[in-house]
Design a protein around this motif. Structure first.
Motif, short mmCIF file in Angstrom:
data_model
loop_
_atom_site.label_atom_id
_atom_site.label_comp_id
_atom_site.label_asym_id
_atom_site.label_seq_id
_atom_site.Cartn_x
_atom_site.Cartn_y
_atom_site.Cartn_z
N ALA A 1 5.88 -9.09 -13.24
CA ALA A 1 4.68 -9.58 -13.92
C ALA A 1 3.76 -10.35 -12.98
N ASP A 2 4.36 -11.02 -11.99
CA ASP A 2 3.54 -11.82 -11.07
C ASP A 2 3.30 -11.10 -9.75
N ALA A 3 3.48 -9.78 -9.71
CA ALA A 3 3.29 -9.03 -8.47
C ALA A 3 1.82 -9.03 -8.06
N ILE A 4 1.60 -8.99 -6.77
CA ILE A 4 0.25 -8.91 -6.23
C ILE A 4 -0.30 -7.51 -6.45
N THR A 5 -1.51 -7.43 -6.95
CA THR A 5 -2.16 -6.12 -7.13
C THR A 5 -3.23 -5.86 -6.08
N PHE B 1 -7.67 0.38 1.24
CA PHE B 1 -7.02 1.50 0.59
C PHE B 1 -7.12 1.34 -0.93
N ILE B 2 -7.26 2.46 -1.61
CA ILE B 2 -7.16 2.50 -3.06
C ILE B 2 -6.22 3.64 -3.42
N PRO B 3 -5.59 3.61 -4.59
CA PRO B 3 -4.63 4.66 -4.95
C PRO B 3 -5.28 6.04 -5.00
N ASN B 4 -4.57 7.02 -4.49
CA ASN B 4 -4.98 8.41 -4.59
C ASN B 4 -4.70 8.88 -6.02
N PRO B 5 -5.72 9.20 -6.80
CA PRO B 5 -5.49 9.58 -8.20
C PRO B 5 -4.72 10.88 -8.35
N ASN B 6 -4.64 11.66 -7.28
CA ASN B 6 -3.96 12.95 -7.33
C ASN B 6 -2.58 12.92 -6.68
N TYR B 7 -2.08 11.72 -6.39
CA TYR B 7 -0.81 11.62 -5.68
C TYR B 7 0.33 12.17 -6.53
N ALA C 1 3.43 11.68 -6.58
CA ALA C 1 4.48 10.75 -6.99
C ALA C 1 3.91 9.52 -7.69
N ALA C 2 2.70 9.65 -8.22
CA ALA C 2 2.04 8.49 -8.83
C ALA C 2 2.87 7.84 -9.93
N ASN C 3 3.61 8.63 -10.68
CA ASN C 3 4.38 8.09 -11.79
C ASN C 3 5.77 7.63 -11.39
N ASP C 4 6.11 7.81 -10.13
CA ASP C 4 7.45 7.49 -9.67
C ASP C 4 7.50 6.34 -8.68
N CYS C 5 6.37 5.69 -8.45
CA CYS C 5 6.36 4.59 -7.49
C CYS C 5 5.32 3.57 -7.91
N THR C 6 5.39 2.39 -7.30
CA THR C 6 4.37 1.38 -7.52
C THR C 6 3.47 1.32 -6.29
N ARG C 7 2.18 1.12 -6.54
CA ARG C 7 1.20 0.99 -5.47
C ARG C 7 0.30 -0.20 -5.78
N PHE C 8 -0.38 -0.67 -4.77
CA PHE C 8 -1.36 -1.73 -4.99
C PHE C 8 -2.64 -1.14 -5.57
N GLU C 9 -3.30 -1.89 -6.42
CA GLU C 9 -4.60 -1.45 -6.91
C GLU C 9 -5.63 -1.47 -5.77
N HIS C 10 -5.40 -2.36 -4.86
CA HIS C 10 -6.28 -2.45 -3.68
C HIS C 10 -5.45 -3.03 -2.55
#
Length: 675
Positions: A54-58, A274-280, A282-291
């Motif tokens: 919940a307190d992860a950096i985005t 960097f911003i998330p690749n919307p077509n990645y 593995a998008a549903n299988d990993c966490t990424r930063f929003e920015h």
């Protein structure tokens, strides 16, 4: 994202846009279970299915120093960690690694090999797309893209011999195809993956989602080879669109992406966003930063202030930072000091055997001196680097000591013996008592360094060398941290060898150490770090051999390849030492069915290199930091380019991680890897 963090992010971005950092250079360096509170995140890092706390950096902001600006965006072309640390977030290959360094699926969902490990089959995902910098899908990725990528790498004209050694050493017909394209000259520009297949290179794509490699000989570590960027895909459509020169020199705006992030903005010597690749895929299988932003800073001297101001979420600490913090028991940072894991790079002090002065003339005095074995052995056996190590790790400096060439942990024999312990046995280090301070005395086997120095001076004086010999070491202009470090190194030379023998001269470059120093051969010594590209000693030792276009250091840093083509009389013994080492490497490479015998043979070759002091092992990076990132959740491979891929990292806002927490992370990680 809460309001306080939002405000914090805005202030950081305003700093990044205004900082206007200048200067650049790239160095080689060339790819976590902790406590019960992080077990879920840790498991996710290994499996690719982490859930953010919940307190992860985005909106995560990291740093890089100006001397480590990237020099190419082309993943197939680069052999530099400062490039790949960025582009690994944009390009994916067949495999990745987990937080323990174990190979895990990426574009290849599974793989297997035949009984003798000569044929490897990779099964690809069917949901991977290429997109442009704007996130627009441009093409669907299939096995053909891996054929196109391999042909590009093996084509001498297209990729200019970069990253060719891995497939050439392992894949049937790869070396022969490289030679064929080299012989074709400009006509190689018209050759395609179909020409590569027709030439008999051991790769095939029986369907759109299957890739099969045939190795020259049993290669049980081939999955670690295939994880390197030599085997990454490339789109034929993009190459046709940009042309050969355009694709080789592609940048973030022209290249296509298949990895977890897109580049939102790039300001050279300032920021990479960097911003998330919307077509990645593995998008549903990993966490990424929003920015995710990497900001370039002139040097680490300003790093602590940036961290304190909330401008960055992690910072490595200099010797002066640690002195300031640890000398004051009330300093607020004391309980947050975190000792990092060693990076995967073995740093060496590379000697230039064909130094030139600024007018392009050969520096005969240095070249004669460094061609003398006793002179070189004084460097390896005589220089006490302890104070130099303290520049990296003031608290535990001897954790940085490196006495071998290959990085520990790259490979183990069938008895579970780590490879560098075999080198120690060859050199007799294992039979002597460690003196509790430094391995320097063990190198000299109880002898007197003064005798070696006397021998060198007598032999060199007889061929006209004048003393002291001037040894040229270059740092980035304006980098105060680098200047302080170089000054300490100069003192190590002086105190260990004496100013009557050799003097370290500190020079400066403006932007690129490659272009301004290394490529024009100005250096006497150049410190670089090498990380394994795959799990076998040849990846390290093969960079130093004679008569091989792919021997990176021999061709570009020691310049022994140039010496071999036009040797002077005083270099005959030097070339004999190199030939002995090269022959031993060649013999070790030929052993392909007995892992224990292979590693024992490589240990003999490495011992030859070290005993003849052809290169001087220098240090490991074991840094202290202040951080909001649990690095034990990051990818942690000893080889490959994936370690900076910013997925599944456990982070937190508020206070950084504490010393106690990091010690627990380390203990749990060690226990898990030994289980």
């Amino acid at each position: 994202m809460n309001a306080n963090f939002e405000s914090h992010s805005i202030s950081r971005r305003s700093f990044l846009k205004a900082s206007g950092v200048v200067g650049a250079a790239s160095i080689l360096a060339a790819c976590g279970g902790s406590s019960s509170s992080t077990a879920a995140s840790t498991s996710g890092a290994a499996s690719g299915a982490a859930a953010p706390a919940a307190d992860a950096i985005t909106d995560y902001v990291s740093f890089e120093t100006a001397k480590r600006e990237l020099e190419t965006w082309n993943f197939l072309y680069s052999q530099s960690a400062s490039d790949m640390n960025v582009t690994t977030n944009c390009w994916d290959g067949l495999l990745s690694f987990d937080c323990y360094g174990k190979a895990v699926p990426a574009i290849a969902s599974s793989w297997e090999h035949n009984e003798d490990s000569t044929v490897w089959t990779f099964h690809l995902r069917d949901d991977v797309d290429w997109c442009d910098v704007n996130g627009e899908v441009k093409s669907h990725l299939t096995s053909k893209d891996f054929l196109v990528g391999l042909e590009w790498v093996l084509n001498a004209l297209k990729n200019e011999a970069f990253n060719t050694s891995m497939p050439s050493e392992t894949v049937v017909g790869a070396a022969e195809y490289y030679d064929l394209t080299k012989d074709k000259g400009d006509a190689a520009a018209d050759m395609t993956y179909e020409d590569m297949l027709a030439a008999g290179v051991g790769v095939e794509a029986p369907d759109d989602y299957t890739l099969v490699f045939t190795c020259k000989s049993p290669c049980p570590y081939f999955d670690t080879v295939a994880a390197y960027n030599s085997f990454y895909p490339a789109s034929e459509d993009l190459i046709k669109e940009l042309g050969i020169d355009g694709f080789r020199s592609c940048d973030y705006s022209t290249m296509w992406y298949n990895g977890p992030y897109l580049i939102e903005e790039y300001i050279q010597q300032n920021t990479k966003s960097f911003i998330p690749n919307p077509n990645y895929y593995a998008a549903n299988d990993c966490t990424r930063f929003e920015h995710h932003t990497i900001t370039m800073i002139p040097d680490l001297s300003m790093g602590l202030q940036l961290y304190e101001n909330g401008e960055v979420d992690n910072i490595d600490l200099t010797e002066s930072n640690l002195t300031t913090i640890t000398s004051d028991p009330n300093n607020e940072h004391n309980k947050f000091l975190c000792e990092k894991r060693p990076t995967k790079y073995s740093y060496q002090m590379h000697l230039n055997f064909q130094r030139k002065d600024e007018n392009g003339n050969l520096d005969e005095n240095w070249n004669k001196a460094v061609s003398n074995r006793a002179f070189r052995q004084c460097f390896y056996k005589g220089i006490d680097f302890t104070n130099y190590y303290a520049r990296t790790n003031k608290i535990n400096p001897l954790k940085c000591e490196n006495d071998y060439y290959t990085m520990p942990g790259v490979c183990y024999n069938t008895k579970g013996e780590e490879y560098t312990t075999l080198v120690a046995k060859e050199m007799g280090f294992d039979s002597q008592a460690y003196d509790g301070k430094t391995m320097i005395r063990l190198r000299d086997n109880g002898g007197d360094i003064a005798d070696l120095k006397k021998q060198a001076m007598e032999e060199l004086s007889a061929i006209g060398v004048t003393f002291p010999v001037h040894c040229y070491h270059y740092i980035k202009s304006g980098d105060t941290t680098a200047l302080d470090t170089a000054t300490v190194l100069k003192q190590c030379f002086s105190e260990s060898l004496g100013d009557d023998f050799v003097v370290l001269d500190i020079g400066t470059y403006v932007s690129s150490i490659y272009k301004e120093v290394r490529n024009v051969q100005l250096h006497s010594i150049l410190q670089n770090g090498w990380g394994a590209d795959f799990g076998d000693p040849v990846n390290f030792l093969g960079q130093e051999v004679l008569s091989d276009d792919n021997a990176y250091y021999a061709q570009t840093t020691s310049w022994i390849a140039a010496v071999e083509k036009d040797p002077q009389d005083y270099q005959k013994d030097l070339l004999a030492d190199y030939q002995e080492f090269t022959d031993l490497v060649t013999a070790a490479k030929a052993i392909v069915t007995d892992t224990d015998a292979r590693y024992a043979a490589f240990a003999k070759a490495e011992a030859s290199m070290l005993n003849n002091a052809l290169c001087i092992p220098c240090l490991f990076e074991v840094l202290w930091c202040l951080t909001h990132v649990n690095e034990y959740t990051k990818i942690n491979a000893m080889y490959g380019p994936c370690n900076y891929k910013a997925v599944n990292w456990e982070t937190r806002q508020g206070d950084g991680y504490t010393t106690e927490e990091y010690e627990a992370f380390s203990a749990a990680f060690d226990a898990a890897t030994k289980a």
